[in-house]
Design an enzyme around this catalytic site. Structure first.
Site, PDB file in Angstrom:
ATOM      1  N   LYS A 181       9.383  23.265 -14.085  1.00  0.00           N
ATOM      2  CA  LYS A 181       8.596  22.064 -13.798  1.00  0.00           C
ATOM      3  C   LYS A 181       8.189  22.023 -12.329  1.00  0.00           C
ATOM      4  CE  LYS A 181       7.213  17.657 -14.423  1.00  0.00           C
ATOM      5  NZ  LYS A 181       7.210  16.426 -15.149  1.00  0.00           N
ATOM      6  N   HIS A 230       2.030  10.611 -27.854  1.00  0.00           N
ATOM      7  CA  HIS A 230       1.734   9.295 -27.260  1.00  0.00           C
ATOM      8  C   HIS A 230       1.091   8.369 -28.289  1.00  0.00           C
ATOM      9  CE1 HIS A 230       1.732  10.626 -22.744  1.00  0.00           C
ATOM     10  NE2 HIS A 230       2.942  10.464 -23.228  1.00  0.00           N
ATOM     11  N   HIS A 233       2.071  15.980 -26.493  1.00  0.00           N
ATOM     12  CA  HIS A 233       1.953  14.585 -26.055  1.00  0.00           C
ATOM     13  C   HIS A 233       0.708  13.881 -26.576  1.00  0.00           C
ATOM     14  CE1 HIS A 233       5.319  15.633 -23.587  1.00  0.00           C
ATOM     15  NE2 HIS A 233       5.357  14.465 -22.980  1.00  0.00           N
ATOM     16  N   GLU A 258      12.055  17.529 -24.363  1.00  0.00           N
ATOM     17  CA  GLU A 258      11.237  17.842 -23.180  1.00  0.00           C
ATOM     18  C   GLU A 258      11.593  19.222 -22.617  1.00  0.00           C
ATOM     19  OE1 GLU A 258       8.580  16.443 -22.240  1.00  0.00           O
ATOM     20  OE2 GLU A 258       8.659  14.315 -22.743  1.00  0.00           O
ATOM     21  N   HIS A 264      10.200   8.516 -27.381  1.00  0.00           N
ATOM     22  CA  HIS A 264       9.276   9.492 -26.796  1.00  0.00           C
ATOM     23  C   HIS A 264       9.564  10.926 -27.253  1.00  0.00           C
ATOM     24  CE1 HIS A 264       6.517  11.114 -23.827  1.00  0.00           C
ATOM     25  NE2 HIS A 264       7.464  11.933 -23.397  1.00  0.00           N
ATOM     26  N   ARG A 285      -0.929  21.945 -15.020  1.00  0.00           N
ATOM     27  CA  ARG A 285       0.088  20.928 -15.323  1.00  0.00           C
ATOM     28  C   ARG A 285      -0.113  20.316 -16.705  1.00  0.00           C
ATOM     29  NH1 ARG A 285       2.578  16.238 -11.337  1.00  0.00           N
ATOM     30  NH2 ARG A 285       3.996  15.376 -12.886  1.00  0.00           N
ATOM     31  N   GLU A 315      -2.629  17.594 -11.902  1.00  0.00           N
ATOM     32  CA  GLU A 315      -2.936  17.894 -13.299  1.00  0.00           C
ATOM     33  C   GLU A 315      -4.413  18.232 -13.506  1.00  0.00           C
ATOM     34  OE1 GLU A 315      -0.684  15.702 -16.563  1.00  0.00           O
ATOM     35  OE2 GLU A 315      -2.749  15.192 -17.044  1.00  0.00           O
ATOM     36  N   ASN A 350       1.886  18.540 -21.107  1.00  0.00           N
ATOM     37  CA  ASN A 350       1.540  17.532 -22.104  1.00  0.00           C
ATOM     38  C   ASN A 350       1.549  18.114 -23.510  1.00  0.00           C
ATOM     39  OD1 ASN A 350       1.129  15.367 -20.303  1.00  0.00           O
ATOM     40  ND2 ASN A 350      -0.800  16.284 -19.686  1.00  0.00           N
ATOM     41  N   ARG A 381       0.814  -1.240   0.000  1.00  0.00           N
ATOM     42  CA  ARG A 381       0.000   0.000   0.000  1.00  0.00           C
ATOM     43  C   ARG A 381       0.834   1.270   0.000  1.00  0.00           C
ATOM     44  NH1 ARG A 381      -3.550  -3.027   3.425  1.00  0.00           N
ATOM     45  NH2 ARG A 381      -5.238  -3.786   2.116  1.00  0.00           N
ATOM     46  N   LYS A 391       4.653  11.549 -11.140  1.00  0.00           N
ATOM     47  CA  LYS A 391       3.817  10.731 -12.030  1.00  0.00           C
ATOM     48  C   LYS A 391       4.489   9.380 -12.202  1.00  0.00           C
ATOM     49  CE  LYS A 391       1.355  13.830 -15.142  1.00  0.00           C
ATOM     50  NZ  LYS A 391       1.266  14.253 -16.554  1.00  0.00           N
TER      51      LYS A 391
HETATM   52  N1  GLY Z   1       5.564  14.712 -17.985  1.00  0.00           N
HETATM   53  C1  GLY Z   1       4.486  15.591 -17.785  1.00  0.00           C
HETATM   54  C2  GLY Z   1       4.202  15.837 -16.345  1.00  0.00           C
HETATM   55  O1  GLY Z   1       4.971  15.480 -15.480  1.00  0.00           O
HETATM   56  O2  GLY Z   1       3.192  16.394 -16.036  1.00  0.00           O
END
Ligand code: GLY
Length: 365
Positions: free
Chosen positions: A227, A252, A248, A185, A264, A241, A237, A245, A121, A143
């Site tokens: 960031k 993706h 993305h 990135e 990526h 946030r 998010e 993306n 957990r 994330k």
């Molecule tokens: N890689 C995008 C984020 O961390 O929100």
């Protein structure tokens, strides 16, 4: 060495240090205790270059430490790999006082973090990114997750690490492709938050491609600053946030369609070009600004030729599993200028009709 903190004001007592220029073994010693069971999780490539020696050094310092690895590559980022790691930890009787050390790139960080989020957990983990991409983006902000047959990162959890240790020495063994993978990135963050930094990247691109350590350090520090600030304002998010993306939604889908043969950063780079083209077609972004980015990406060998064989309709279909979708409609990040995201009221994402996305895809090809 620089130390900064990521603090989540929404959640009491959630703040953890980020070390830049860390000498891993020394900082680790100050973050864990001899009572804790350390579990290094890495991939088979990083294990060879750094994992085995880190394991040995920690053992020599009297720590209880195990080393588990899996096949390198995005194809390994699955529930199956996660379960194998969990079963190995259970077999070794790792208890709640275990601390996972995620040593590797984005795939390792995401899987190891997800194991930490659910093992008994939830246990602690420490991010030790070894790629530029992981240092700039994926290791920051909690994330974690795995891919499924339906798309990328569809299972996961927000699970913040005990600490993040960035040692720039790891960059010395990166291939040029891996370097570009991470640079995209940084470019993504700068395009959405920091025009000046983006233009600096354009000016310094030769040095960056030569892996000049001073320039790379500058990029990492600047990207990290943005960031951290965004995650502090919107950990889960719910709105801001989502700008991270940028590129993305298409990126993706492209990775997934190519069975992860397109890396990526390259996929996100193409996704950025599409979202910029949409911004331009909608009359937000001036053509000259679009051209600055295509010129830069051409230097990185990120060109629409990469997707020449992919049917735009297949690509659009593949975006439907993107997490950012609501009720079957796909959402995109758009720009007003380089460094300035176009907002709709308070929202950072735009719902777009397929026709405009298809048009952008056709025009950039
Ligand atoms: N890689 C995008 C984020 O961390 O929100």
């Amino acid at each position: 060495m620089i130390r900064t903190f990521l603090t989540l004001p929404q959640r009491a007592a959630t703040s953890y240090p980020i070390f830049l220029d860390a000498k891993i073994i020394e900082v680790l010693e100050s973050l864990v205790t001899h009572e804790e069971q350390l579990v290094i999780i890495t991939d088979h490539r990083v294990k060879k270059i750094y994992g085995t020696s880190l394991h040995r050094e920690l053992l020599e310092r009297g720590f209880h430490v195990l080393l588990f690895s899996f096949e390198a590559g995005e194809q390994s980022k699955t529930s199956k790999t996660k379960e194998e790691l969990e079963l190995a930890m259970l077999q070794a009787a790792c208890g709640r006082k275990s601390v996972i050390i995620a040593l590797g790139g984005g795939v390792v960080g995401d899987i190891a973090g997800f194991v930490a989020a659910t093992y008994l957990r939830g246990i602690d983990y420490i991010q030790v990114p070894t790629t530029l991409l992981a240092m700039i983006d994926s290791s920051i902000g909690g994330k974690t997750g795995v891919n499924t047959i339906y798309g990328k990162n569809l299972l996961g959890a927000f699970w913040q690490p005990r600490a993040l240790l960035i040692d720039l020495d790891f960059l010395k063994t990166l291939s040029q492709q891996q370097l570009i993978n991470g640079l995209v990135e940084a470019i993504k963050i700068f395009l959405t938050s920091d025009r000046e930094a983006f233009l600096m990247v354009c000016n310094q691109i030769d040095l960056l491609l030569e892996a000049d350590s001073t320039t790379l350090r500058w990029v990492i520090q600047r990207a990290l600053k943005h960031k951290v600030a965004i995650v502090q304002r919107d950990e889960r998010e719910s709105n801001e946030r989502m700008v991270l993306n940028f590129g993305h939604t298409i990126g993706h889908a492209l990775e997934h369609l190519s069975n992860y043969k397109i890396m990526h950063g390259y996929a996100v780079g193409l996704g950025i070009l599409v979202e910029l083209k949409i911004s331009q077609l909608l009359g937000f972004l001036p053509q000259e600004e679009f051209n600055i980015v295509t010129d830069l990406f051409a230097r990185l060998k990120i060109t629409p030729a990469i997707i020449a064989k992919i049917d735009p309709k297949d690509l659009l279909r593949a975006t439907l599993h993107d997490k950012k979708n609501l009720a079957g409609s796909t959402r995109y990040v758009l720009l007003d200028q380089l460094g300035v995201v176009r907002k709709k009221g308070e929202a950072f994402l735009h719902f777009l009709d397929d026709t405009i996305v298809l048009r952008a895809l056709k025009e950039i090809r």
